[in-house]
Design a protein around this motif. Structure first.
Motif, PDB file in Angstrom:
ATOM      1  N   ILE A 199       3.136   4.549  -2.404  1.00 16.68           N
ATOM      2  CA  ILE A 199       4.357   4.218  -1.677  1.00 16.68           C
ATOM      3  C   ILE A 199       3.960   3.636  -0.328  1.00 16.68           C
ATOM      4  O   ILE A 199       3.084   4.171   0.356  1.00 16.68           O
ATOM      5  N   ALA A 200       4.590   2.537   0.033  1.00 12.98           N
ATOM      6  CA  ALA A 200       4.257   1.880   1.293  1.00 12.98           C
ATOM      7  C   ALA A 200       5.502   1.270   1.915  1.00 12.98           C
ATOM      8  O   ALA A 200       6.469   0.966   1.219  1.00 12.98           O
ATOM      9  N   GLU A 201       5.444   1.089   3.216  1.00 15.89           N
ATOM     10  CA  GLU A 201       6.540   0.448   3.927  1.00 15.89           C
ATOM     11  C   GLU A 201       5.959  -0.603   4.870  1.00 15.89           C
ATOM     12  O   GLU A 201       4.991  -0.345   5.580  1.00 15.89           O
ATOM     13  N   GLY A 202       6.543  -1.797   4.830  1.00 18.17           N
ATOM     14  CA  GLY A 202       6.051  -2.859   5.690  1.00 18.17           C
ATOM     15  C   GLY A 202       6.910  -4.100   5.578  1.00 18.17           C
ATOM     16  O   GLY A 202       7.773  -4.202   4.700  1.00 18.17           O
ATOM     17  N   THR A 203       6.677  -5.046   6.457  1.00 19.91           N
ATOM     18  CA  THR A 203       7.383  -6.319   6.416  1.00 19.91           C
ATOM     19  C   THR A 203       6.906  -7.122   5.217  1.00 19.91           C
ATOM     20  O   THR A 203       5.711  -7.191   4.946  1.00 19.91           O
ATOM     21  N   LEU A 204       7.830  -7.740   4.516  1.00 18.63           N
ATOM     22  CA  LEU A 204       7.502  -8.514   3.325  1.00 18.63           C
ATOM     23  C   LEU A 204       7.075  -9.924   3.708  1.00 18.63           C
ATOM     24  O   LEU A 204       7.692 -10.571   4.565  1.00 18.63           O
TER      25      LEU A 204
ATOM     26  N   ALA B 126      -1.686  -8.577   7.936  1.00 18.51           N
ATOM     27  CA  ALA B 126      -2.012  -7.220   8.375  1.00 18.51           C
ATOM     28  C   ALA B 126      -0.757  -6.375   8.544  1.00 18.51           C
ATOM     29  O   ALA B 126       0.197  -6.781   9.215  1.00 18.51           O
ATOM     30  N   GLY B 127      -0.750  -5.209   7.908  1.00 20.21           N
ATOM     31  CA  GLY B 127       0.375  -4.293   8.018  1.00 20.21           C
ATOM     32  C   GLY B 127       1.593  -4.678   7.212  1.00 20.21           C
ATOM     33  O   GLY B 127       2.656  -4.079   7.378  1.00 20.21           O
ATOM     34  N   LYS B 128       1.444  -5.651   6.310  1.00 21.41           N
ATOM     35  CA  LYS B 128       2.590  -6.156   5.552  1.00 21.41           C
ATOM     36  C   LYS B 128       2.445  -5.912   4.051  1.00 21.41           C
ATOM     37  O   LYS B 128       1.363  -5.591   3.557  1.00 21.41           O
ATOM     38  N   ILE B 129       3.545  -6.077   3.349  1.00 24.09           N
ATOM     39  CA  ILE B 129       3.547  -6.078   1.893  1.00 24.09           C
ATOM     40  C   ILE B 129       3.482  -7.534   1.457  1.00 24.09           C
ATOM     41  O   ILE B 129       4.368  -8.322   1.781  1.00 24.09           O
ATOM     42  N   LEU B 130       2.421  -7.912   0.760  1.00 22.55           N
ATOM     43  CA  LEU B 130       2.204  -9.300   0.355  1.00 22.55           C
ATOM     44  C   LEU B 130       2.599  -9.501  -1.100  1.00 22.55           C
ATOM     45  O   LEU B 130       2.212  -8.717  -1.968  1.00 22.55           O
ATOM     46  N   PHE B 131       3.371 -10.561  -1.362  1.00 26.36           N
ATOM     47  CA  PHE B 131       3.661 -10.944  -2.750  1.00 26.36           C
ATOM     48  C   PHE B 131       3.131 -12.355  -2.988  1.00 26.36           C
ATOM     49  O   PHE B 131       3.175 -13.209  -2.101  1.00 26.36           O
ATOM     50  N   VAL B 132       2.597 -12.585  -4.194  1.00 23.85           N
ATOM     51  CA  VAL B 132       2.054 -13.899  -4.547  1.00 23.85           C
ATOM     52  C   VAL B 132       2.450 -14.256  -5.970  1.00 23.85           C
ATOM     53  O   VAL B 132       2.674 -13.385  -6.813  1.00 23.85           O
TER      54      VAL B 132
ATOM     55  N   LEU C  67      11.777  -5.663   6.708  1.00 19.72           N
ATOM     56  CA  LEU C  67      11.121  -4.417   6.344  1.00 19.72           C
ATOM     57  C   LEU C  67      11.543  -3.961   4.948  1.00 19.72           C
ATOM     58  O   LEU C  67      12.735  -3.922   4.630  1.00 19.72           O
ATOM     59  N   HIS C  68      10.557  -3.633   4.106  1.00 20.77           N
ATOM     60  CA  HIS C  68      10.807  -3.167   2.747  1.00 20.77           C
ATOM     61  C   HIS C  68       9.978  -1.925   2.444  1.00 20.77           C
ATOM     62  O   HIS C  68       8.953  -1.672   3.086  1.00 20.77           O
ATOM     63  N   ARG C  69      10.424  -1.198   1.454  1.00 22.20           N
ATOM     64  CA  ARG C  69       9.682  -0.036   0.953  1.00 22.20           C
ATOM     65  C   ARG C  69       9.261  -0.341  -0.489  1.00 22.20           C
ATOM     66  O   ARG C  69      10.103  -0.674  -1.327  1.00 22.20           O
ATOM     67  N   LEU C  70       7.963  -0.248  -0.755  1.00 18.01           N
ATOM     68  CA  LEU C  70       7.417  -0.489  -2.092  1.00 18.01           C
ATOM     69  C   LEU C  70       6.989   0.842  -2.695  1.00 18.01           C
ATOM     70  O   LEU C  70       6.195   1.574  -2.102  1.00 18.01           O
TER      71      LEU C  70
END
Length: 337
Positions: free
Chosen positions: A206-211, A232-238, A322-325
């Motif tokens: 579980i993580a929380e960060g800017t997408l 850094a400190g973010k949730i990365l999508f590709v 900000l999102h929660r994954l």
């Protein structure tokens, strides 16, 4: 692909004002969130990359108008300079006019293709920063998302564009309708929530960060430039399309060697349409092998087959928000905080 998708019905509340732009809200202390659209607001449509005809735009125009929004077409619509929607100068000027026009509350890019990187350094975002507006698109428009995120910290919407609106709305597949409606939800203040099925290769957590994120090849090409993505400190999508496995491996090595994977909060792997290996030139590794080799020493959650990319289940994602994954044995959930 068989995935579930849910949109929450919660609207943003309690949003505070920034001193630089009284209309800009924020749910992350470092990123500014453009004002949500309401009926009667104007959405501009322009072509910063590939060309598109007015006829091809018609389904999108009608659907956007059905949301109660007004549509203003840019001068690049219908123009063509080989594969581009007009010359570099024409595309830059058209995008600039929409950035500067305070009556336009959001800018949807008509389509992707190639071309945004040719004009990004010509754009002046000073008026945009006074009153930020939503920039909408994906694929080649990853240039815009990365540039705006890294330089100006304003949220944008990664989503389908005008060339993906179904021609016959009533008979369109449910997933087509849901992905288009998700664009409306993203720009009108709905808090987004998506789920994906459990994948054997996921790493729970579980993580929380800017997408942040977008098209992997485009992200790679921006490395070292002023538009280089900051992770850094973010949730990365590709996501990506039409690439060989060896090319995808090279791109993930680029992410790792430039430090973009080391300080993530979480990693989301979207759709990858992979080009078959040439006979006798088989790479011998899967997408999952490629990713795991690069992230095995890290501890953050990783999920595969998320509904974003060059595919029908390509839902709107708010970059800079900000999102929660949550990745568990029950599946993946990405929720706007």
């Amino acid at each position: 692909m068989n995935r579930k998708h849910f949109l929450s019905s919660l609207f943003t509340t309690g949003l505070s004002l920034r001193t630089l732009a009284a209309s800009a809200h924020h749910s992350d202390t470092s990123f500014r969130i453009p004002q949500q659209l309401k009926p009667g607001d104007v959405m501009g449509i322009t072509s910063p990359a590939g060309y598109i005809t007015i006829e091809e735009l018609q389904p999108a125009i009608e659907q956007i108008q059905s949301w109660g929004l007004k549509v203003r077409l840019g001068t690049t619509i219908g123009k063509r300079d080989f594969s581009f929607g007009g010359t570099d100068q024409e595309r830059a000027q058209d995008f600039q006019r929409m950035l500067d026009d305070p009556s336009i509350k959001a800018i949807m890019c008509a389509r992707g293709g190639y071309g945004s990187v040719r004009i990004i350094d010509q754009l002046n975002f000073s008026k945009f920063l006074i009153k930020p507006k939503w920039i909408i698109g994906f694929s080649d428009i990853t240039v815009m998302h990365c540039h705006i995120s890294s330089n100006y910290k304003v949220a944008t919407v990664h989503s389908k564009m005008c060339n993906s609106f179904p021609g016959d709305w009533l008979n369109a597949e449910p997933v087509q309708k849901e992905t288009i409606v998700s664009i409306k939800d993203a720009i009108t203040g709905v808090k987004m929530k998506y789920t994906a099925l459990y994948h054997l290769k996921n790493r729970n957590g579980i993580a929380e960060g800017t997408l942040t994120g977008g098209n992997l090849k485009t992200i790679e090409t921006l490395t070292g430039s002023r538009s280089d993505i900051k992770t850094a400190g973010k949730i990365l999508f590709v996501e990506d399309t039409g690439e060989y496995l060896y090319s995808i491996d090279r791109m993930f090595w680029s992410l790792k060697r430039t430090g973009k994977l080391s300080e993530l909060k979480g990693l989301i792997i979207g759709g990858f349409k992979i080009k078959p290996d040439d006979p006798g030139e088989e790479f011998g590794r899967t997408l999952h092998d490629i990713v795991w080799k690069k992230v095995e020493s890290y501890k953050y959650p990783v999920c595969f087959d998320f509904p974003v990319g060059h595919q029908r289940n390509n839902y709107a994602l708010k970059c800079g928000v900000l999102h929660r994954l949550s990745v568990t044995d029950s599946g993946t959930e990405l929720t706007e905080v």
